[in-house]
Design an enzyme around this catalytic site. Structure first.
Site, PDB file in Angstrom:
ATOM      1  N   HIS A  22      25.251  52.926 -85.174  1.00 21.89           N
ATOM      2  CA  HIS A  22      24.362  52.084 -85.218  1.00 21.89           C
ATOM      3  C   HIS A  22      23.768  53.252 -84.438  1.00 21.89           C
ATOM      4  O   HIS A  22      23.912  53.867 -84.008  1.00 21.89           O
ATOM      5  CB  HIS A  22      25.649  51.069 -83.524  1.00 21.89           C
ATOM      6  CG  HIS A  22      26.779  50.380 -83.707  1.00 21.89           C
ATOM      7  ND1 HIS A  22      27.458  49.936 -83.511  1.00 21.89           N
ATOM      8  CD2 HIS A  22      25.376  49.140 -84.772  1.00 21.89           C
ATOM      9  CE1 HIS A  22      28.082  49.495 -84.112  1.00 21.89           C
ATOM     10  NE2 HIS A  22      27.040  48.703 -85.033  1.00 21.89           N
ATOM     11  N   GLU A 186      35.339  54.991 -81.043  1.00 23.64           N
ATOM     12  CA  GLU A 186      34.641  54.589 -79.698  1.00 23.64           C
ATOM     13  C   GLU A 186      35.305  55.079 -78.460  1.00 23.64           C
ATOM     14  O   GLU A 186      36.599  55.340 -78.008  1.00 23.64           O
ATOM     15  CB  GLU A 186      34.950  52.760 -79.456  1.00 23.64           C
ATOM     16  CG  GLU A 186      34.650  52.064 -78.898  1.00 23.64           C
ATOM     17  CD  GLU A 186      33.518  51.786 -79.300  1.00 23.64           C
ATOM     18  OE1 GLU A 186      31.913  51.880 -79.338  1.00 23.64           O
ATOM     19  OE2 GLU A 186      33.718  50.964 -81.431  1.00 23.64           O
TER      20      GLU A 186
END
Length: 322
Positions: A22, A186
């Site tokens: 991303h 994450e």
């Protein structure tokens, strides 16, 4: 499986660390750039190490989105790695990320094949208050679980959880699923399009400990078994919406905001409508919320996700050809 049963597993000679899947999640972008710089310096100086290091492939996954500092250009790259997407027909008008997913599959895979890299660590940021999470499709991948346990020991001041998405290999959709083993690392909270030093540093330290563990494993060390608390995703919850316009009509309740992985009980406050009313959780069992108010999930219709926690036993293991 008994904790003291020694399980032999193959070495991990090929490891990939990916950032920028991303393009606006900047910790991974800048960390992979930094690691590439260091890798070039080491190669230039022709330094030799006492232990043969694992082969680390450093990948900037979505260059176009990174250049524009956007999550993606045409479609979410981290949803493009299912078996059907990777192997279906490809038109001349295919979205950029569909094309890029096939390039990455050729580089790191092919997915599900003996030629795939041994381990993929894909780096991500979240706007939610989740600390450092491993996200994986298996709750019995001893490699990923042992790496996670190693990071827990080495980074005791960092909140850390292991998230399990119970999806088959064929339907698994993210970049980390291309490797024989894989997980997303994450870390948050961090706004998209921003890099925070503390979040970047936690990611850098976590990746270094992961690579250190791989080197120890490949050199024949024995890793004692134990236990890991695993959070298995149960369901997503969308925001309340207007039945006609589909616009959201509420925000995450202040009592829930930033309380990722704090147990949510039935009738606890869930949302606060824009007119000031409280919407309560109507589930039948207490569950653990995560990705609370994640910025990138507004478009996906996800206000938060819920998980069950259970303790998983992991065995003692070493390399197969020790």
């Amino acid at each position: 499986m008994e904790v003291d049963q020694v399980v032999p597993l193959p070495r991990l000679p090929r490891v990939a660390v990916c950032g920028g899947t991303h393009g606006n999640e900047l910790s991974g972008v800048y960390l992979v750039r930094e690691l590439l710089k260091l890798q070039r310096e080491v190669m230039k100086k022709e330094q030799e190490e006492d232990l043969k290091p694992a082969s680390v492939l450093l990948v900037l996954s979505n260059p176009r989105a990174m250049q524009q500092c956007r999550r993606y250009v045409d479609t979410d790259l981290n949803r493009c790695f299912t078996h059907a997407t990777l192997n279906g027909p490809l038109s001349d008008m295919a979205p950029y990320e569909i094309i890029r997913s096939r390039e990455l599959n050729a580089l790191l895979g092919p997915k599900g094949s003996p030629a795939a890299v041994d381990l993929v660590c894909d780096l991500h940021n979240t706007t939610a208050n989740m600390g450092l999470c491993f996200i994986a499709y298996s709750d019995c991948d001893w490699i990923c679980l042992h790496i996670f346990r190693h990071l827990q020991r080495e980074m005791p001041d960092t909140p850390m959880r292991f998230l399990h998405f119970d999806v088959s290999n064929k339907e698994s959709y993210s970049l980390d699923s291309v490797g024989k083993h894989g997980f997303a690392m994450e870390i948050g909270p961090q706004p998209h399009g921003v890099v925070r030093s503390n979040i970047y540093t936690a990611m850098k330290v976590g990746v270094q400990h992961m690579l250190d563990w791989v080197r120890l494993f490949n050199s024949g060390n024995v890793f004692e078994g134990g236990f890991v608390d695993v959070f298995t995703m149960v369901k997503h919850i969308d925001y309340p919406r207007d039945s006609e316009t589909r616009n959201i009509t509420a925000a995450i309740h202040p009592c829930l905001q930033d309380r990722d992985f704090c147990l949510l009980h039935p009738e606890d406050p869930l949302f606060q409508t824009f007119s000031g009313e409280t919407v309560r959780y109507k589930g039948t069992e207490p569950l653990y919320p995560f990705f609370i108010n994640e910025c990138a999930y507004y478009e996906k219709g996800i206000a938060l996700s819920l998980a069950r926690k259970r303790r998983v036993t992991i065995p003692t293991f070493t390399t197969r050809d020790r």
